[in-house]
Scaffold this motif. Structure first.
Motif: not given
Length: 425
Positions: A250, A252-254, A256, A282, A284, A357, A374, A376-377, A390
């Motif tokens: 992913c 934008d998120t380590v 994932f 998006d 993820r 997702t 943009c 937090k998920y 999101r």
């Protein structure tokens, strides 16, 4: 009063209040409207709005006024801090668009007459009085039209619903029409009922009746995008299945994984690509445990066997599967999806044992793949009432395709009646 079109010779103008991430604005821009500015208080949602509309290379930029900072703000702050500038805009805005937050009205949650978010209707009316726009376009949940029940055991009276109150107060200066529209009737692959209000200022020269023959406009707009008026969940997201794409880290998120992308399969997916060449953002994936995946697989198989796609699980099925959650649904690839919600685990994929997702939810809402979200998920606990991550941004948005259809109809029908008079004069 002389008929007017404030932006005669140019695209008609609008202001978007309670704008969220910009679904309504996107649709209006695509319909040929010119956005002046938008009002959104949540930092995450405003970051999404800014990323897609306020950058130098934005596809659909706002004509943002120099007096208004490009940052999250509330309608209350706007009214307090910029009263003079707003007064100078009186009669210069063709349409005020947007609907107050729906949580206090939604039948999917706890409907409370005294929910503080409901008072935002009052701020909306204050803004209407100051700007005096030609057109009003308001969207909200179907619960907006339901009366509030008296408190149990409290002896209280049943309270009139918000829609009736708003219509009564607007009718002094506006011709008001309303309807409950189901998004799946207008090309959106989602069975999403919404309250729509369109109001035309008396004496403005604009025509009322925009909600009549709306499906004719819908068919034309859908044809322009190369799609039909009925689209299924499978037609919307089948190109994002894991069986077809590799997973990638992913971006934008380590820690994932995300869905890689090989390309569209259906006309609807081509429309959502909208000329975009890069993989969509998006995508993820949730980190489900093995036990959770097995449970989801059991739910999907049970629903498929009993023919319950896109419907809530029966009480018997929930008991047998050990599920307490009442809102769990499995998509049916051949039908529009149920209403997208802010809870990621409300909807399960029709084939793969996982939740959807953000991008898959965005497809069901008709956001194009270039549109980036943009913040937090997800969020939880007490933050759920004050943050708009999101998943919630997508769920709260007006489907851009529905907004485009409404914007096209209002521009052609309501404001089209003014142009010949002005040209003749």
């Amino acid at each position: 009063m002389e008929p007017r079109l404030t932006s005669f010779g140019k695209a008609p103008t609008y202001v978007d209040v309670f704008a969220g991430c910009g679904g309504l604005s996107l649709g209006l821009h695509r319909a040929g409207w010119r956005g002046l500015f938008a009002v959104e208080k949540d930092a995450f949602a405003f970051e999404t709005l800014s990323t897609n509309f306020l950058t130098s290379d934005a596809k659909y930029p706002f004509d943002w006024p120099v007096w208004l900072p490009k940052r999250p703000t509330t309608v209350e702050d706007l009214l307090r801090d910029h009263a003079q500038e707003l007064a100078q805009l009186r009669g210069k805005v063709d349409m005020l668009a947007g609907g107050p937050p729906c949580q206090g009205f939604s039948s999917a949650g706890r409907r409370m007459a005294d929910d503080p978010r409901n008072s935002l209707v009052e701020r909306y009316l204050e803004l209407v009085e100051i700007l005096q726009p030609t057109i009003l376009l308001l969207e909200n949940v179907r619960g907006f039209t339901l009366d509030f029940q008296a408190r149990t055991g409290g002896g209280g009276k049943r309270r009139e619903n918000a829609a009736a109150q708003l219509m009564r107060r607007l009718s002094k200066n506006y011709e008001v029409e309303t309807d409950i529209l189901r998004a799946s009737d207008f090309g959106v692959p989602q069975n999403r009922p919404r309250f729509i209000l369109v109001a035309v200022r008396r004496g403005s020269g604009a025509a009322s009746g925009a909600l009549n023959d709306l499906r004719f406009t819908a068919a034309l707009v859908a044809q322009q995008h190369g799609i039909g008026l009925v689209n299924s969940a499978g037609e919307a997201i089948s190109d994002l299945e894991l069986s077809r794409n590799e997973t990638v880290p992913c971006p934008d998120t380590v820690g994932f994984e995300a869905v890689g992308y090989r390309g569209p399969l259906t006309p609807f997916q081509h429309a959502m690509r909208d000329g975009y060449d890069a993989p969509p953002s998006d995508t993820r994936l949730a980190r489900h445990t093995h036990a959770v995946r097995e449970r989801f697989a059991d739910i999907i198989e049970t629903c498929r066997a009993e023919g319950r796609g896109s419907r809530q699980l029966s009480a018997e099925m929930r008991e047998r599967l050990g599920i307490r959650k009442l809102t769990t649904r499995v998509l049916d690839p051949n039908l529009p999806a149920p209403t997208v919600t802010s809870m990621p685990d409300d909807l399960l994929h029709y084939r793969e044992p996982r939740t959807l997702t953000v991008r898959e939810n965005a497809r069901l809402q008709t956001f194009p793949d270039w549109f980036r979200f943009c913040g937090k998920y997800t969020t939880g606990g007490h933050l759920r009432r004050i943050e708009v991550p999101r998943f919630t941004q997508v769920a709260n948005a007006v489907p851009p395709l529905l907004a485009e259809i409404l914007g096209t109809r209002i521009k052609q029908h309501c404001l089209g009646a003014i142009r010949p008079k002005l040209e003749a004069g």
